[in-house]
Motif scaffolding. Structure first.
Motif, PDB file in Angstrom:
ATOM      1  N   ASN A  57       7.929 -41.669  53.388  1.00  0.00           N
ATOM      2  CA  ASN A  57       8.174 -40.352  54.035  1.00  0.00           C
ATOM      3  C   ASN A  57       9.337 -39.374  53.112  1.00  0.00           C
ATOM      4  OD1 ASN A  57       6.065 -40.397  55.704  1.00  0.00           O
ATOM      5  ND2 ASN A  57       6.829 -40.478  57.343  1.00  0.00           N
ATOM      6  N   MET A  58      10.180 -40.318  53.099  1.00  0.00           N
ATOM      7  CA  MET A  58      11.499 -39.605  52.027  1.00  0.00           C
ATOM      8  C   MET A  58      11.052 -39.144  50.723  1.00  0.00           C
ATOM      9  SD  MET A  58      14.025 -38.907  54.512  1.00  0.00           S
ATOM     10  CE  MET A  58      15.617 -39.118  54.004  1.00  0.00           C
ATOM     11  N   THR A  59      10.691 -40.423  50.207  1.00  0.00           N
ATOM     12  CA  THR A  59       9.985 -39.812  48.761  1.00  0.00           C
ATOM     13  C   THR A  59       8.939 -39.024  48.950  1.00  0.00           C
ATOM     14  OG1 THR A  59       8.418 -41.892  48.580  1.00  0.00           O
ATOM     15  CG2 THR A  59      10.762 -42.304  47.992  1.00  0.00           C
ATOM     16  N   MET A  60       8.080 -38.769  49.754  1.00  0.00           N
ATOM     17  CA  MET A  60       7.248 -37.736  49.646  1.00  0.00           C
ATOM     18  C   MET A  60       7.790 -36.287  49.785  1.00  0.00           C
ATOM     19  SD  MET A  60       4.603 -36.999  52.781  1.00  0.00           S
ATOM     20  CE  MET A  60       6.038 -36.478  53.655  1.00  0.00           C
ATOM     21  N   ILE A  61       8.728 -36.334  50.639  1.00  0.00           N
ATOM     22  CA  ILE A  61       9.384 -34.840  50.818  1.00  0.00           C
ATOM     23  C   ILE A  61      10.154 -34.537  49.299  1.00  0.00           C
ATOM     24  CG2 ILE A  61      11.371 -33.805  51.786  1.00  0.00           C
ATOM     25  CD1 ILE A  61      10.424 -35.150  54.612  1.00  0.00           C
ATOM     26  N   ARG A  62      10.946 -35.568  48.845  1.00  0.00           N
ATOM     27  CA  ARG A  62      11.687 -35.460  47.601  1.00  0.00           C
ATOM     28  C   ARG A  62      10.438 -34.904  46.724  1.00  0.00           C
ATOM     29  NH1 ARG A  62      12.488 -40.847  44.772  1.00  0.00           N
ATOM     30  NH2 ARG A  62      10.026 -40.493  44.395  1.00  0.00           N
ATOM     31  N   ASP A  63       9.270 -35.637  46.370  1.00  0.00           N
ATOM     32  CA  ASP A  63       8.461 -35.151  45.326  1.00  0.00           C
ATOM     33  C   ASP A  63       8.011 -33.879  45.640  1.00  0.00           C
ATOM     34  OD1 ASP A  63       9.110 -37.526  44.247  1.00  0.00           O
ATOM     35  OD2 ASP A  63       7.289 -38.510  44.713  1.00  0.00           O
TER      36      ASP A  63
END
Length: 547
Positions: A57-63
């Motif tokens: 989820n954190m990499t989703m928000i980052r991207d």
């Protein structure tokens, strides 16, 4: 026939999943971005167990937000693109740290590990900022810190300020407040605690976080994930602006882990069903009314198609085991009740880290936050919560804890239970005697203490037996009844006695089983065991009967 998508087991990077050569199965959690913007909290901490999709989820928000990327392709067809926030894509600079891999046997090693993560974010923007006026103080600080990070000679003081320097440089360059993401922020605290330098580390870490998260005019929003929050009473008290959403809060409740509907759809794609047996093994988590499944276990089951235990051990497991051994008598009493009855009513503190506040309520909170237990009933007025072990998979993990509790190695416990199941009672008794001798807290215990101890260790046999305790059977209540789920395997009934004359008492225990006919209602072979204890001495007598 529907072509099966790739199962992204062990892949927690959003872009990698969305760009994989063979289409990967992705459970759409992108509406978490909508909630993140709607809630608008300056600094948010969401606490969830390991392996529940926090990093993905954190990499989703980052991207989604990262201004240096073009992310429309990887978000095409996902729920967030049908909302008013689709226009926010690639609109802000993002600083994203993952601290779950930060380790070190010394304070210096741990700080170097954190510096390595910060260096990655500095390097990310190096080319973008290369043409700025390096004489300008904000950029001068950035490039000086970058050089120190690259050379590996950054001072503790400069490392404390490094994130603040980076955010200010990015704000100045883009004229947009950056977003800060820190995944598994508490892992370094747990590491420092286990290595014995927690106090020294938190002196640094408190400043490292406070400088960037408290009153920082350059920060847009920050999102942190972890197991537990930092204690309000600790040196982190300056960070009183963090909004914490734990497993009992409705905010973000369905964004971590798989809901029942998501789990059913995933399994159906791989020609499996969400049966009651699957639910018993992997279900049971209650996140603010949502029935939640551990994604790692469900993906692993879909891959192997075997109802096995896939729970992976993390640094939190070691902290829990250590903490149980050091807990007070009241905790031990309730822990034994939990093992015996499957649930217990406790005071619960989810708003502090056990590493900083070693009390019973924060230890129960650690169990809940780490995914070992779940809350089934809440009474905030009296701080009273009913907690239970969520599912069969987690019940087996309690054998590790019981092993530490009794000071017996996990493999010895497994050997003991295997001997019992195979009817090798001499071998069983040899290990059981070691258990009694090594468990010093039980030397002067009453009968029910040994009863609860052995019952707890038998949790690992629930795939083979229906295990009950003090349930009415025949003409009384048997101490432990193990009803075999396989007709080829004998049922087992165990009765306990405690007193000085163990020779006499073991016979009385066996006689009681037969006199009260605890085996009424069973069919086939029944192994009846009488166990007698007196301090360090224990003896056994057994008899097999056919009913």
């Amino acid at each position: 026939m529907v072509k099966k998508k790739l199962l992204p087991i062990g892949v927690d990077d959003f872009r990698k999943i969305r760009e994989s050569k063979k289409a990967s199965y992705y459970v759409d959690k992108t509406l978490m971005i909508e909630d993140f913007l709607d809630y608008g909290n300056f600094v948010t901490l969401t606490t969830r167990p390991r392996r529940f999709g926090k990093t993905l989820n954190m990499t989703m928000i980052r991207d989604f937000f990262d201004i240096t990327q073009d992310s429309r392709g990887i978000f095409e067809g996902l729920a967030i693109m049908d909302t008013e926030y689709a226009s926010e894509i690639n609109s802000a600079p993002v600083v994203s740290l993952s601290l779950k891999g930060c380790t070190g046997k010394t304070l210096e090693d741990l700080l170097a590990s954190i510096a390595s993560e910060v260096r990655k974010e500095y390097v990310k923007y190096e080319d973008i900022l290369k043409d700025v006026d390096k004489e300008k103080s904000v950029y001068a600080l950035y490039f000086r810190t970058l050089k120190q990070l690259m050379n590996g000679d950054i001072s503790d003081e400069d490392l404390k300020h490094s994130l603040a320097y980076l955010l200010e440089a990015l704000y100045t360059f883009y004229n947009v407040n950056p977003i800060l993401l820190i995944d598994e922020y508490d892992n370094p605290i747990i590491e420092a605690h286990q290595q014995g330098f927690r106090k020294e580390f938190t002196n640094f870490y408190g400043s490292f976080l406070t400088l960037v998260l408290k009153g920082n005019p350059h920060l847009g929003q920050a999102l942190l994930t972890g197991i537990q929050r930092v204690a309000k009473e600790s040196i982190f008290s300056k960070l009183n602006n963090i909004v914490v959403y734990n497993v009992l809060d409705s905010h973000y409740a369905n964004h971590f882990g798989f809901t029942e509907d998501e789990t059913s759809k995933l399994l159906k794609h791989y020609d499996l069903e969400l049966t009651e047996e699957v639910k018993r093994r992997y279900n049971g988590y209650n996140f603010s009314g949502y029935a939640i499944y551990n994604p790692w276990s469900i993906l692993s089951y879909a891959n192997k198609k075997k109802l096995q235990n896939y729970w992976l051990k993390t640094s939190t497991n070691a902290l829990i085991t250590e903490s149980v051994l050091e807990a007070d008598e009241d905790f031990h009493r309730k822990f034994e009740t939990l093992i015996k009855d499957g649930e217990v009513d406790v005071a619960l503190n989810l708003e502090a880290s056990f590493a900083e506040l070693p009390r019973a309520d924060t230890l129960w909170g650690l169990f809940v936050n780490a995914g070992y237990l779940t809350v089934t009933n809440e009474d905030y007025v009296f701080n009273s919560f009913v907690i239970r072990i969520p599912n069969e998979e987690i019940k087996t993990e309690f054998q590790e804890i019981v092993g530490a509790y009794t000071k017996l190695a996990s493999q010895l416990l497994k050997d003991m239970l295997r001997a019992l199941v195979l009817g090798k009672l001499t071998e069983f008794m040899a290990i059981y005697e070691r258990l009694v001798i090594q468990s010093t807290s039980y030397h002067d215990a009453k009968e029910n203490a040994y009863h609860m101890l052995l019952l707890g260790m038998m949790m690992n046999l629930r795939d083979l037996y229906k295990i009950t305790s003090n349930i009415e059977s025949g003409y009384g209540r048997s101490d432990i009844m193990m009803e075999s789920l396989d007709t080829k395997r004998p049922h087992i009934i165990i009765e306990f006695k405690q007193g000085e004359d163990v020779e006499k008492l073991k016979v009385e225990a066996l006689a009681q089983i037969k006199e009260k006919q605890y085996y009424r209602g069973l069919t086939g072979e029944v192994l009846c065991i009488g166990l007698a204890h007196h301090k360090k001495v224990c003896q056994l007598v057994h008899e097999s009967i056919i009913v």
